[in-house]
Design a protein around this motif. Structure first.
Motif, PDB file in Angstrom:
ATOM      1  N   LEU A   1      22.489  21.710   8.719  1.00  0.00           N
ATOM      2  CA  LEU A   1      22.528  22.440   9.978  1.00  0.00           C
ATOM      3  C   LEU A   1      22.287  23.930   9.778  1.00  0.00           C
ATOM      4  CD1 LEU A   1      22.891  22.117  12.996  1.00  0.00           C
ATOM      5  CD2 LEU A   1      25.350  22.409  12.679  1.00  0.00           C
ATOM      6  N   TRP A   2      22.756  24.485   8.681  1.00  0.00           N
ATOM      7  CA  TRP A   2      22.564  25.916   8.438  1.00  0.00           C
ATOM      8  C   TRP A   2      21.076  26.254   8.364  1.00  0.00           C
ATOM      9  CZ3 TRP A   2      24.979  30.203   9.147  1.00  0.00           C
ATOM     10  CH2 TRP A   2      24.516  31.371   8.555  1.00  0.00           C
ATOM     11  N   ALA A   3      20.292  25.496   7.609  1.00  0.00           N
ATOM     12  CA  ALA A   3      18.850  25.739   7.494  1.00  0.00           C
ATOM     13  C   ALA A   3      18.166  25.539   8.845  1.00  0.00           C
ATOM     14  CB  ALA A   3      18.243  24.821   6.443  1.00  0.00           C
ATOM     15  N   ALA A   4      18.622  24.553   9.616  1.00  0.00           N
ATOM     16  CA  ALA A   4      18.062  24.289  10.940  1.00  0.00           C
ATOM     17  C   ALA A   4      18.348  25.449  11.889  1.00  0.00           C
ATOM     18  CB  ALA A   4      18.629  22.987  11.506  1.00  0.00           C
ATOM     19  N   MET A   5      19.574  25.968  11.876  1.00  0.00           N
ATOM     20  CA  MET A   5      19.929  27.100  12.734  1.00  0.00           C
ATOM     21  C   MET A   5      19.160  28.351  12.344  1.00  0.00           C
ATOM     22  SD  MET A   5      21.950  26.209  15.142  1.00  0.00           S
ATOM     23  CE  MET A   5      22.194  27.857  15.736  1.00  0.00           C
ATOM     24  N   ASP A   6      18.910  28.521  11.061  1.00  0.00           N
ATOM     25  CA  ASP A   6      18.170  29.680  10.567  1.00  0.00           C
ATOM     26  C   ASP A   6      16.753  29.688  11.138  1.00  0.00           C
ATOM     27  OD1 ASP A   6      17.980  32.029   9.038  1.00  0.00           O
ATOM     28  OD2 ASP A   6      17.138  30.943   7.320  1.00  0.00           O
ATOM     29  N   ILE A   7      16.028  28.589  10.999  1.00  0.00           N
ATOM     30  CA  ILE A   7      14.657  28.514  11.512  1.00  0.00           C
ATOM     31  C   ILE A   7      14.653  28.529  13.033  1.00  0.00           C
ATOM     32  CG2 ILE A   7      14.337  25.999  11.528  1.00  0.00           C
ATOM     33  CD1 ILE A   7      11.719  28.527  10.377  1.00  0.00           C
ATOM     34  N   ALA A   8      15.660  27.925  13.660  1.00  0.00           N
ATOM     35  CA  ALA A   8      15.753  27.900  15.119  1.00  0.00           C
ATOM     36  C   ALA A   8      15.869  29.311  15.683  1.00  0.00           C
ATOM     37  CB  ALA A   8      16.942  27.055  15.567  1.00  0.00           C
ATOM     38  N   SER A   9      16.715  30.139  15.073  1.00  0.00           N
ATOM     39  CA  SER A   9      16.898  31.506  15.581  1.00  0.00           C
ATOM     40  C   SER A   9      15.633  32.333  15.393  1.00  0.00           C
ATOM     41  CB  SER A   9      18.101  32.179  14.927  1.00  0.00           C
ATOM     42  OG  SER A   9      17.867  32.434  13.570  1.00  0.00           O
ATOM     43  N   ILE A  10      14.914  32.115  14.305  1.00  0.00           N
ATOM     44  CA  ILE A  10      13.656  32.836  14.064  1.00  0.00           C
ATOM     45  C   ILE A  10      12.613  32.414  15.089  1.00  0.00           C
ATOM     46  CG2 ILE A  10      11.724  33.100  12.457  1.00  0.00           C
ATOM     47  CD1 ILE A  10      13.872  32.842  10.188  1.00  0.00           C
ATOM     48  N   TRP A  11      12.402  31.112  15.238  1.00  0.00           N
ATOM     49  CA  TRP A  11      11.397  30.607  16.187  1.00  0.00           C
ATOM     50  C   TRP A  11      11.693  31.044  17.614  1.00  0.00           C
ATOM     51  CZ3 TRP A  11      10.374  24.764  14.794  1.00  0.00           C
ATOM     52  CH2 TRP A  11       9.608  24.701  13.633  1.00  0.00           C
ATOM     53  N   LEU A  12      12.961  30.905  18.039  1.00  0.00           N
ATOM     54  CA  LEU A  12      13.310  31.252  19.407  1.00  0.00           C
ATOM     55  C   LEU A  12      13.133  32.750  19.656  1.00  0.00           C
ATOM     56  CD1 LEU A  12      14.284  30.105  22.101  1.00  0.00           C
ATOM     57  CD2 LEU A  12      16.625  30.589  21.364  1.00  0.00           C
ATOM     58  N   GLY A  13      13.566  33.557  18.713  1.00  0.00           N
ATOM     59  CA  GLY A  13      13.417  35.003  18.838  1.00  0.00           C
ATOM     60  C   GLY A  13      11.963  35.414  18.954  1.00  0.00           C
ATOM     61  N   ARG A  14      11.119  34.867  18.103  1.00  0.00           N
ATOM     62  CA  ARG A  14       9.683  35.196  18.147  1.00  0.00           C
ATOM     63  C   ARG A  14       9.042  34.718  19.443  1.00  0.00           C
ATOM     64  NH1 ARG A  14       7.845  33.664  11.972  1.00  0.00           N
ATOM     65  NH2 ARG A  14       8.845  35.452  10.980  1.00  0.00           N
ATOM     66  N   ALA A  15       9.387  33.504  19.877  1.00  0.00           N
ATOM     67  CA  ALA A  15       8.783  32.941  21.090  1.00  0.00           C
ATOM     68  C   ALA A  15       9.175  33.754  22.321  1.00  0.00           C
ATOM     69  CB  ALA A  15       9.201  31.485  21.262  1.00  0.00           C
TER      70      ALA A  15
END
Length: 96
Positions: free
Chosen positions: A78-92
C-alpha cells in the motif's frame, strides 16, 4: 448534537475505502485515483496489502468506461501504491 464524520486525508486529498477498494481524491475534481487491494497477508494479527492495482481515472460521466482510465499500474504494498497515487493525482490536477 449530530456527530460529524471525519474524512481521512492524505496530502490534502480525501481517502475513502469500501471493502478492498480505496478511492483517493474528490469526485468534484477532474481526476481521482482508484486502488484495489489484490492480495494481502496477515502480519501480527493485521491484514496488510501486498499487491495493489492503481488507476488514475477521469471523473467525468461523459466519457466511456474504457476512456475513464488514464494510467494504471500494480505495486507491491500500500505504501508504494499511495506514493505513485499522490504523484499521479497531483500532476493530473495541476496540468493545464
Amino acid at each position: 448534537m449530530a456527530e460529524q464524520e471525519t474524512v481521512l486525508q492524505y496530502k490534502g486529498h480525501p481517502l475513502m475505502r469500501k471493502e478492498n477498494i480505496i478511492y483517493y481524491g474528490s469526485m468534484s475534481d477532474k481526476y481521482i485515483i482508484m486502488m484495489q487491494i489484490l492480495d494481502s497477508k496477515e502480519v501480527k494479527g493485521l491484514r496488510v496489502a501486498t499487491r495493489v492495482a492503481v488507476q488514475l481515472q477521469q471523473t467525468s460521466p461523459n466519457v466511456s468506461r474504457r476512456e475513464k482510465i488514464v494510467k494504471k499500474t500494480e505495486k507491491d504494498g500500500l505504501w508504494a501504491a499511495m506514493d505513485i497515487a499522490s504523484i499521479w493525482l497531483g500532476r493530473a490536477l495541476n496540468s493545464k
